[in-house]
Design an enzyme around this catalytic site. Structure first.
Site, PDB file in Angstrom:
ATOM      1  N   ARG A  60      53.777  48.683  11.713  1.00  0.00           N
ATOM      2  CA  ARG A  60      52.906  48.156  12.759  1.00  0.00           C
ATOM      3  C   ARG A  60      51.440  48.487  12.467  1.00  0.00           C
ATOM      4  O   ARG A  60      51.131  49.426  11.741  1.00  0.00           O
ATOM      5  CB  ARG A  60      53.292  48.749  14.119  1.00  0.00           C
ATOM      6  CG  ARG A  60      54.629  48.271  14.657  1.00  0.00           C
ATOM      7  CD  ARG A  60      54.922  48.878  16.022  1.00  0.00           C
ATOM      8  NE  ARG A  60      55.023  50.327  15.981  1.00  0.00           N
ATOM      9  CZ  ARG A  60      54.070  51.160  16.361  1.00  0.00           C
ATOM     10  NH1 ARG A  60      52.931  50.698  16.822  1.00  0.00           N
ATOM     11  NH2 ARG A  60      54.254  52.459  16.295  1.00  0.00           N
ATOM     12  N   LYS A 200      57.787  43.851  19.311  1.00  0.00           N
ATOM     13  CA  LYS A 200      57.049  44.879  20.036  1.00  0.00           C
ATOM     14  C   LYS A 200      56.016  44.272  20.982  1.00  0.00           C
ATOM     15  O   LYS A 200      55.715  44.831  22.028  1.00  0.00           O
ATOM     16  CB  LYS A 200      56.368  45.829  19.047  1.00  0.00           C
ATOM     17  CG  LYS A 200      57.314  46.828  18.410  1.00  0.00           C
ATOM     18  CD  LYS A 200      57.959  47.740  19.439  1.00  0.00           C
ATOM     19  CE  LYS A 200      58.787  48.828  18.797  1.00  0.00           C
ATOM     20  NZ  LYS A 200      59.481  49.676  19.795  1.00  0.00           N
ATOM     21  N   HIS A 219      61.072  53.221  26.328  1.00  0.00           N
ATOM     22  CA  HIS A 219      61.163  53.092  24.878  1.00  0.00           C
ATOM     23  C   HIS A 219      62.308  53.997  24.435  1.00  0.00           C
ATOM     24  O   HIS A 219      62.112  55.159  24.097  1.00  0.00           O
ATOM     25  CB  HIS A 219      59.835  53.505  24.230  1.00  0.00           C
ATOM     26  CG  HIS A 219      59.816  53.316  22.749  1.00  0.00           C
ATOM     27  ND1 HIS A 219      59.333  54.269  21.881  1.00  0.00           N
ATOM     28  CD2 HIS A 219      60.235  52.282  21.965  1.00  0.00           C
ATOM     29  CE1 HIS A 219      59.442  53.830  20.638  1.00  0.00           C
ATOM     30  NE2 HIS A 219      59.985  52.647  20.666  1.00  0.00           N
ATOM     31  N   SER A 239      59.734  55.835  16.706  1.00  0.00           N
ATOM     32  CA  SER A 239      60.410  55.443  15.478  1.00  0.00           C
ATOM     33  C   SER A 239      60.541  56.644  14.548  1.00  0.00           C
ATOM     34  O   SER A 239      59.594  57.402  14.352  1.00  0.00           O
ATOM     35  CB  SER A 239      59.622  54.332  14.783  1.00  0.00           C
ATOM     36  OG  SER A 239      60.230  53.972  13.579  1.00  0.00           O
ATOM     37  N   LYS A 243      66.595  57.352  17.346  1.00  0.00           N
ATOM     38  CA  LYS A 243      67.102  56.555  18.467  1.00  0.00           C
ATOM     39  C   LYS A 243      68.262  55.645  18.033  1.00  0.00           C
ATOM     40  O   LYS A 243      69.309  55.622  18.673  1.00  0.00           O
ATOM     41  CB  LYS A 243      65.997  55.670  19.062  1.00  0.00           C
ATOM     42  CG  LYS A 243      64.877  56.384  19.760  1.00  0.00           C
ATOM     43  CD  LYS A 243      64.082  55.470  20.657  1.00  0.00           C
ATOM     44  CE  LYS A 243      63.745  54.120  20.087  1.00  0.00           C
ATOM     45  NZ  LYS A 243      62.971  54.153  18.850  1.00  0.00           N
ATOM     46  N   THR A 244      68.031  54.899  16.975  1.00  0.00           N
ATOM     47  CA  THR A 244      69.050  53.951  16.523  1.00  0.00           C
ATOM     48  C   THR A 244      70.276  54.670  15.985  1.00  0.00           C
ATOM     49  O   THR A 244      71.416  54.346  16.334  1.00  0.00           O
ATOM     50  CB  THR A 244      68.469  53.023  15.443  1.00  0.00           C
ATOM     51  OG1 THR A 244      67.347  52.326  15.978  1.00  0.00           O
ATOM     52  CG2 THR A 244      69.504  52.019  14.982  1.00  0.00           C
ATOM     53  N   ASP A 258      66.328  50.175  21.290  1.00  0.00           N
ATOM     54  CA  ASP A 258      64.868  50.342  21.291  1.00  0.00           C
ATOM     55  C   ASP A 258      64.206  50.321  22.664  1.00  0.00           C
ATOM     56  O   ASP A 258      63.371  51.170  22.940  1.00  0.00           O
ATOM     57  CB  ASP A 258      64.231  49.270  20.406  1.00  0.00           C
ATOM     58  CG  ASP A 258      62.797  49.611  20.023  1.00  0.00           C
ATOM     59  OD1 ASP A 258      62.461  50.808  19.962  1.00  0.00           O
ATOM     60  OD2 ASP A 258      62.016  48.682  19.775  1.00  0.00           O
ATOM     61  N   ARG A 324      63.889  48.463   6.524  1.00  0.00           N
ATOM     62  CA  ARG A 324      64.602  48.164   7.771  1.00  0.00           C
ATOM     63  C   ARG A 324      65.713  47.143   7.549  1.00  0.00           C
ATOM     64  O   ARG A 324      65.700  46.366   6.595  1.00  0.00           O
ATOM     65  CB  ARG A 324      63.626  47.570   8.790  1.00  0.00           C
ATOM     66  CG  ARG A 324      62.493  48.503   9.221  1.00  0.00           C
ATOM     67  CD  ARG A 324      62.868  49.307  10.411  1.00  0.00           C
ATOM     68  NE  ARG A 324      61.770  50.124  10.917  1.00  0.00           N
ATOM     69  CZ  ARG A 324      61.776  50.699  12.101  1.00  0.00           C
ATOM     70  NH1 ARG A 324      62.800  50.532  12.926  1.00  0.00           N
ATOM     71  NH2 ARG A 324      60.767  51.459  12.487  1.00  0.00           N
TER      72      ARG A 324
END
Length: 534
Positions: A60, A200, A219, A239, A243-244, A258, A324
């Site tokens: 990003r 996003k 988030h 990130s 989390k994932t 997410d 990713r």
């Protein structure tokens, strides 16, 4: 304008003021893969996943993101954390981007953000790249084909990777720009091929809209016990904090990885897919995610592939640390079909502590939960943002400052009120370093983190002995079955105890200094949840 695909002519691009040479509406996955390959936008990887490279933007670009400052946003957006754009600059940017599109082939996907119909936003995504459209089709909620004829979008996201902004004319920082107008309900993205900006941008919209409806945007990832949607858990974190990975538990049902909302009826996923990091990915550690990398319709981003054998190398970070895979939720065998669950019983705040000071898990009081939620301490992991090459300690309020347009305390108060109303148990989990700081210690073993989380979510962790952490005052378990007790006390993992103490004092002071910005906005109970300087 040559137009093909599924949509109602009355609801075509001209209704959004957009003209293009050729428009492809709502292509299914197979067609998008074909178009991406025909246009040489991507390569086909083993198993049928589409592999795309994003060029100079491999993460990003938060410094290039702007919100239009007008009557709608003047008193509702937190301008300390959100860069402002003048309406006239946005109008000029919008006009120039529309002109740019007139000679282009564009792809359109009519999709929705939000699994709960009561809070769903219909969005039209317009892009120059077919593979971006496959990405966003994977990531958003898909209306039935029969619904597309009557689809009317509430928001429009226009993404032109080949468009270069003019900082003087458009009031931005560089040729790359992400601009949001809440009054016009338009997002403009230019000069970046990083697909994550697509999703996003609309998540930021949800994070602005939902608090006005009494819904807490988060988030976070989320899952629930198999067969029991009322036993739900959410995992806050930036990130790279896990989390994932941690929500993709084979013994629990995945809701999403997410962004979610928490309404009076429970939690709901914003997305229809997942966007997982693949650096050092292995089948042994993350089998569910690993398997998606060889599925037709998945999108691999910046993963290195041997040009002759087509073998993927998930350990190769020569392009970026932020490799990713993007895939629809139905590629995960234990994913929720509804994207919804009940009130969360457990709230987990994930932090990647590069100082090596925080314990692997701690239990928080509601006041401590609000304190750590507003603090949002973690480390930015290499590659997730442009220019980040190694872990950088940071405080990102609400564990997602770049995506939260409103003032942090507005989200914090919403979260605290919901915790108080429903009695959710809160945990702080460190997935960062142990045995020393970054460069000396090592990453927290994922097996230990999973074991501790399993004990927290099934309730058995509440039955063990706890100690009070000498630095932060929260409760830390002394011993947990299946976990090396040494790791539970970070000081015991350091060879040099004096070095640990010095590092702990440094981190405590960073927390104290950072929280001064919120002290006048929170009550005494939250202020007293702060760590005490030695």
């Amino acid at each position: 304008m040559n137009e093909t695909g599924t949509r109602n002519p009355e609801h075509g691009l001209k209704q959004n003021g957009i003209e293009a040479d050729t428009v492809y509406y709502n292509d299914p996955e197979t067609v998008l893969v074909e178009r991406a390959l025909q246009r040489d936008e991507a390569k086909l990887a083993p198993g049928g996943a589409l592999l795309a490279l994003t060029g100079q933007h491999t993460g990003r670009s938060p410094k290039d993101k702007f919100t239009v400052r007008d009557a709608t946003t003047e008193n509702t957006v937190d301008w300390k954390n959100n860069a402002a754009m003048d309406p006239t600059h946005f109008d000029a940017l919008h006009a120039d981007m529309l002109e740019h599109l007139k000679s282009k082939t564009v792809f359109v996907q009519d999709l929705a953000c939000g699994a709960d119909p009561a809070h769903r936003i219909p969005v039209r995504f317009v892009n120059e790249l077919a593979w971006h459209m496959l990405f966003i089709r994977n990531m958003m909620r898909r209306p039935e084909r029969s619904e597309l004829a009557n689809f009317v979008n509430d928001w429009t996201v226009i993404n032109c990777p080949s468009f270069r902004a003019d900082p003087k004319k458009h009031g931005c920082r560089s040729e790359t720009v992400i601009a949001v107008s809440f009054e016009k309900k338009i997002v403009l993205i230019g000069c970046t091929s990083y697909a994550g900006e697509n999703k996003k941008s609309i998540f930021g919209v949800m994070n602005y809209v939902l608090p006005g409806k009494g819904v807490m945007p988060m988030h976070c990832s989320a899952n629930h016990a198999q067969g029991n949607p009322d036993d739900a858990a959410v995992f806050f974190g930036l990130s790279g904090t896990g989390k994932t990975t941690l929500s993709a538990d084979p013994n629990r049902t995945l809701i999403g990885d997410d962004e979610h909302g928490w309404s009076d009826d429970g939690i709901f996923n914003f997305e229809g897919g997942c966007y997982a990091k693949t650096i050092n990915l292995s089948r042994e550690a993350e089998p569910e995610i690993y398997d998606t990398t060889s599925r037709f319709g998945a999108v691999l981003e910046n993963v290195v592939m041997d040009p002759e054998t087509r073998k993927l190398d998930f350990d190769d970070a020569s392009l970026t640390q932020n490799t990713r895979v993007c895939y629809p939720l139905d590629m995960i065998p234990n994913a929720s079909h509804t994207g919804q669950a009940g009130i969360p019983k457990n709230i987990v705040m994930l932090t990647c502590d590069s100082f090596g000071v925080l314990p692997p898990i701690a239990r928080l009081t509601p006041a401590q939960a609000m304190y750590h939620f507003l603090s949002g301490f973690t480390a930015k992991v290499a590659g997730t943002e442009k220019g980040v090459t190694e872990p950088e300690p940071t405080f990102s309020t609400c564990f997602g400052a770049p995506f939260m347009p409103r003032r942090p305390t507005e989200y914090g108060n919403l979260l605290r009120a919901k915790i108080a109303e429903h009695g959710s148990t809160c945990w702080l989990v460190n997935t960062g370093w142990t045995g020393g700081a970054y460069g000396t210690g090592s990453r927290m073993p994922i097996k230990a983190t999973r074991a501790l989380l399993t004990a927290a979510l099934n309730g058995s962790l509440n039955d063990v002995e706890f100690r009070t952490d000498e630095n932060f005052g929260f409760d830390v378990p002394v011993a947990v079955d299946g976990v090396d007790s040494t790791i539970l006390n970070p000081r015991d993992t350091w060879a040099d105890k004096d070095a640990y103490d010095a590092q702990a004092r440094k981190l405590v002071q960073m927390f104290i200094d950072n929280f001064t910005q919120y002290e006048t906005d929170v009550d005494v109970e939250v202020r007293e949840a702060a760590p005490s300087a030695a």
